[in-house]
Design a protein around this motif. Sequence first.
Motif, PDB file in Angstrom:
ATOM      1  N   GLY A 156       0.999  -1.147   0.088  1.00  9.23           N
ATOM      2  CA  GLY A 156      -0.007   0.051   0.066  1.00  9.23           C
ATOM      3  C   GLY A 156       0.641   1.355   0.069  1.00  9.23           C
ATOM      4  O   GLY A 156       1.714   1.386   0.643  1.00  9.23           O
ATOM      5  N   HIS A 159       4.568  -7.492  -2.971  1.00  9.63           N
ATOM      6  CA  HIS A 159       3.962  -6.480  -1.866  1.00  9.63           C
ATOM      7  C   HIS A 159       4.934  -5.963  -1.069  1.00  9.63           C
ATOM      8  O   HIS A 159       5.024  -5.817   0.119  1.00  9.63           O
ATOM      9  CB  HIS A 159       2.764  -7.448  -1.063  1.00  9.63           C
ATOM     10  N   ASP A 175      -5.269  -1.487  -0.791  1.00  9.91           N
ATOM     11  CA  ASP A 175      -4.444  -1.523  -2.052  1.00  9.91           C
ATOM     12  C   ASP A 175      -4.832  -2.483  -3.028  1.00  9.91           C
ATOM     13  O   ASP A 175      -4.242  -2.713  -3.937  1.00  9.91           O
ATOM     14  CB  ASP A 175      -2.897  -1.508  -1.355  1.00  9.91           C
ATOM     15  N   HIS A 176      -5.758  -3.602  -2.693  1.00 13.09           N
ATOM     16  CA  HIS A 176      -5.938  -4.474  -3.435  1.00 13.09           C
ATOM     17  C   HIS A 176      -7.465  -4.464  -4.211  1.00 13.09           C
ATOM     18  O   HIS A 176      -7.770  -5.557  -5.072  1.00 13.09           O
ATOM     19  CB  HIS A 176      -5.799  -5.866  -2.671  1.00 13.09           C
TER      20      HIS A 176
END
Length: 298
Positions: free
Chosen positions: A11, A264, A91-92
């Motif tokens: 993120g 990530h 963030d996904h």
Amino acid sequence: MLLLTLGTAAGGGVPQWNCACPGCSGARAHPDRRRSHDSLAVLGHDPSSWFLVNAGPDITDHLEAHPALRPGAGEERTPVVRVLLTDAELDHTLGLLRLREARHVEIHATAPVRAALRARLALDTVLTPYTTLTWHDLPPAGGRPAVVAGIEVSAVPLSTKRPRYAADAPEDGTWVVAARLHDPVRGTTALYAPALAAWTEEFAEEAAGADCVFVDGTFWDDEEPKRLGISSRTSTGMGHLPVDGPGGTAGLLDRLPARCLYTHLNNTNPLVDPSAPQHGLLARRGLEVAQDGMVIEL
Ligand code: MLT
Ligand code: MN
Ligand code: ZN
């Protein structure tokens, strides 16, 4: 199947707009170090059939960046977009809003993730005037999988970690899952686990049988978020097993026959600097750090 790593950052991305840490400053000075939010595109056997695993805020830039994901000449605009979700984190999932130009958006997710997106982010209310949303269950691995673009997809449950916007929602073991992608024609399997809170027995078993495993590379060591002042919790406390140290994933992944790649990455992770000595430590274990724009054929 073909896997395209659209993005590989946690993120905020690398650089993160409000940060000037060495990782973020390094990426501003060296654009090849930039990383966008982690997401994967999966192409089945028909090259025009693909789907996404996670849709972060950069998603339409990702689709535009890869010729294989663009609409062909003379074709209508991409009418259907299929998205699998590993969790409900912003963030996904924020990229779902950017897909409103599609005629149809099909979302495959576990029950608590679907409930959070529908009840808390009001995705139906917001997107229905623009496109048609269809919600599908992402079934547990080991049972009957769903089939998307010719690939069998299912979920390996990982943790009960809820996004901060749904912190009071009921606990459920399928808030965070690894996406299991199995190509029935080639007999190959990939796991995509950008948020791995614990090395569960089921994940270990699935990973042992996989050909390619993408794993949470948010933080290098457990103290990193505390030491750098971004959280009062450790990496493990934030739901991300660290790469290095006792209980770190490097010592677990290096026993697997699969090709293993970290994704990530947070901007505090030393791995965002390609000259960091930590890359040598991983290379000696046969482990890789994913880059944006990689193509992996399985
Ligand atoms: C995570 O990966 O832990 C979340 O995306 C954190 C966040 O809310 O940014
Ligand atoms: Mn995240
Ligand atoms: Zn930073």
